[in-house]
Every structure is written in structure tokens, then in C-alpha cells.
Design a protein around this motif. Sequence first.
Motif, short mmCIF file in Angstrom:
data_model
loop_
_atom_site.label_atom_id
_atom_site.label_comp_id
_atom_site.label_asym_id
_atom_site.label_seq_id
_atom_site.Cartn_x
_atom_site.Cartn_y
_atom_site.Cartn_z
N UNK A 154 3.04 -6.83 -1.12
CA UNK A 154 3.32 -5.59 -0.39
C UNK A 154 4.81 -5.30 -0.42
N UNK A 155 5.11 -4.02 -0.53
CA UNK A 155 6.50 -3.56 -0.51
C UNK A 155 6.67 -2.46 0.55
N UNK A 156 5.75 -2.45 1.53
CA UNK A 156 5.78 -1.46 2.61
C UNK A 156 4.91 -1.96 3.75
N UNK A 157 4.96 -1.26 4.86
CA UNK A 157 4.18 -1.62 6.04
C UNK A 157 2.70 -1.33 5.79
N UNK A 158 1.85 -2.32 6.00
CA UNK A 158 0.42 -2.14 5.77
C UNK A 158 -0.18 -1.10 6.70
#
Length: 503
Positions: free
Chosen positions: A111-115
Motif C-alpha cells: 500500500x502507498x495510501x490510506x486503506x
Amino acid sequence: VIHIAIVVGGYSASRDVITLVKSVLFYRNQPLHFHFITDTSAKVVLSKVFLTWQLMQVDTSFYNIKSVKKEIAWIPNRHYSGVYGLMKLILITILPNSLSKVIVLDTDLTFNANIAGLWYYFRNITGDKALGLVENQSNWYLGKLWKNYAPWPALGRGFNTGVMLVKLSKLRRNKWNFIWKAVTEKQLKIFPYTTLADQDVINAVIKSYPQLVYRLPCNWNIQLSDNTLSEIIHWNSPKKIKVNNKHISYFRNIYQTFIEMDGNLLRRKILGCEKSIPTLASSIKSDKNDPCYEFKIERHVSHRIHPYFLDHNYHPSDNYDVTLATHLSIDRLQMLDSLAEYWNGPMSIALYITDRDVPNLRSFIQFSTNLSNRKNIGYHIIYAQGQYYPVNKLRNIALDYVNTAYVFLLDIDFLPSLNSYQNLRNILSRQDDLNKIALIVPAFETQRYRVDFPKSKVKLIELLNKQEIFTFRYHLYAKAHSPTNYTKWQMANKTYQVHTNYI
């Protein structure tokens, strides 16, 4: 609470999923509940990892695949994930009826962002829609990759199932299990097997029932493979991070960052703002002037533990088997290679290392001729925390994962004699009763940096008489070592009893 379901089978997947979890934890700002669909080995690993990780506002549930495996085992499948790659087809059978929606993830994601941003798209899955998916970013389902290749049917380029939003409640109402089984049986009359496991089946279902799918934006599943067309992080190739892709360097660096990230930093609290959160030191009643104060503080440190970090496959065949148990830090890794040269039996190794040391550990084992092909060594990582080396905890953890009747406890700077594994087995097989009896193995030491390792008892006694080696710590702590009776040992040709009041 954001619910996340992940299928994890075996030791390798158990290791890979931790990197995914780290990346999710790093960006999240909401409570999480992980639903792990596992085999027995993965549950042993992950239950220990999360128990000792002590993450704030993170819950876990485990579901064993054994009871449901028959539901999908009938499908011929050539995907490298095996039967685990079909498990997502029966989520409504595995997960509890009380769970209405869930994000489903493959283990090879970063992940490279808020889930939470992904969870938000459930608002758009309305009407007849039940699945949120990103379009496949290769020409696989267009049948243009190779000559004479016929893929399973798909809607256009098809969809990648590595990231899915699943409305479980809708699938239950629509009799999902009946639908996918009927579609699969029909397609298996045309195709002899699935190539991409559940993805083939789900795409075939969507081809017949296009109203089920909601198209997610492509940035929520950037698929990195040799055939990717987009700039898009999903390691959906057997090559994983070695894939041939023009964007590989950028995404590999992100992946490596989470592998090496200190997992202790992810224990942070995410909701609320406590006026006063007691620290470890303040919660322990002890006088700071006590010379043992720092040791008492360290006693309460909660170390993260990852058992069976690498593939392990060993089951004792009789009641005379012996496991060598030891522990070490990263600076003594070379000694492990030497130890494996002299001991070919099972080993349980507790390693006290940091997250950053993990790539070095894997590389060392991979290129070691004595370690790389061994599956009878259990590597159990205890992630370093605090200022002292927790020798007793490490020893106990190594002992916890011994699965033989007997254990040979050894410090890492000792080397057993050649053939000691088989010799110990032979001795044990001849003993009538070893209840409450320890088998003492005489120990020796040398002050020399290099010494020819004695390959026989005769050679060892010769070096002892030349004072090139010495009885281990005999003159420093006679109470511990004198019961060995080294004089008698030199003349003995069979085991003999010793008595001591000290252990």
C-alpha cells in the motif's frame, strides 16, 4: 472498523503478508480487523506475530482452510498459488454471516495510501453491484500475448482479483456459490484447467453477469508484471520484485522500505488523545537507584516474534530424534553456517535481529551452501528492542519450537563433533529410561583464532595434551564442570553416570 480478508498458505506467504500489513498500518487512521484464511502452518506463524506485535486497535480472526478445501479442490488449476488461489471463490462460506462487506487482498501487495480511501468506494457499490475491481492491466484476457493461447472469457481486458471490494451480504442473497460453480463447470468443458485460479472464474462470472461489477480507479491496483501496460503496486507475477517493468525501481524501493521498517513504530495509538499514557518505566515499581533497575525494566519489554520465518518442513520419524537449539545476533551469523556444516539434524534457531537486518539474513542463507537447501532448520526471529541481549528469552523461544523428543542445547560459539547428530541418536536409542536424565556432552575451548578441528576423540585428546585446547571453563567454574569428570571421559568407551547438585 475496516475489515480485510487475506488468504495465507505456508511459511513463505506468512512472511510476505507482513510487508503488506506494515504498509497498511503505516498509512491507516482507523481500527482494522484482519481476517486470515490460513493453513495450520500460517496460523502458527501469524497468531504469534500479532500476539507479540501488540498493535493498537487491530483485531485478527483466523479461518482454517481444511474444512472448506473440498469446496474448490475439484477445479483443475495450474496457478503457482495452488488451491489457495481458489479460496476467494468461497468467501461467503468461510467468513461469518455477520460480516457484510470486506476488502480482499493478495499477499503480494504494497500500500502507498490510506486503506480508508479504498473502503470509501463501498458507497458506490449499489444496486445489483457486489464486487469492486480494477481492470486488468495486461492483454492476458484479450488473447494477444502468445500464439495459440486461449484465455478464459472476460469482459474486455478483464479484471484483476488481487484487490477486491466484496459485498458479502449481496453475494449471499444472489446465491453466489451456485453461480460461480455453474459458470466454472460450463467453462471446464472448454478449458482443461484454470491458469489464473480464482481470477479466471470470477472474470467468467462477470462476463455472464456484468451487473455484478463496479470498476475501481486503476491506482488502487497497480499491477507490476512483464506484461503490464499501465504505470501502475501489485507484484502479480511469479517473478515478484524481479519482474521486468520500466517502473520497477521506484516501486521496489517502496517495497524495500516496508520490509526494513521497524515494526515497533507501528504500535502507535491512532484514535483519541489520552492526557497521560503511562510509560513502561513509570508502570514498574522500582527504585532508580537500584543497580538492577535497567535490567528490571528490560524484563518487561515485549519483543515481536516471527516463528518459522523461512520455509520449514521436518517431522521426526521416531522417538530418538534430537533438535539442536541455539540463538544468535546478526554479528554471529557466520557461525551458523559453520554449525550447519557439522550438524545435519534438525535445528531451532532464535535470531535477535532488526527489521533492517532481514534482507541480509535472507541473502546470507540463500547463498550458503550449508543452509540454502535445508528445510529442517526453523528460523525464529525475535526483533531487537531495548539495550540488552535477552539471552534467556531467546533460548526459551528456540526451545518452544522444538518438535523432537530430545533437544541439544548449544551456544552459537560451540561446534559439535562430526557425526554428533547420528551418534546422539544412537546413544538415545540404547537407553532404557531417560526420564529426568540429562546427557552431558563434554565441552572444550581454544584460545587460538584458528585451530584444526579434531575429527576424532583420539585427535582431541592429543590436542588437549598439547594444551592447544582446554576443558571448557573448568578452572573458572569448577562446580559446573567438574562433575563431567574429564579424566574418566578420556578413558571411557561408553556412557557413564555423573552426579551434581548444580545445574
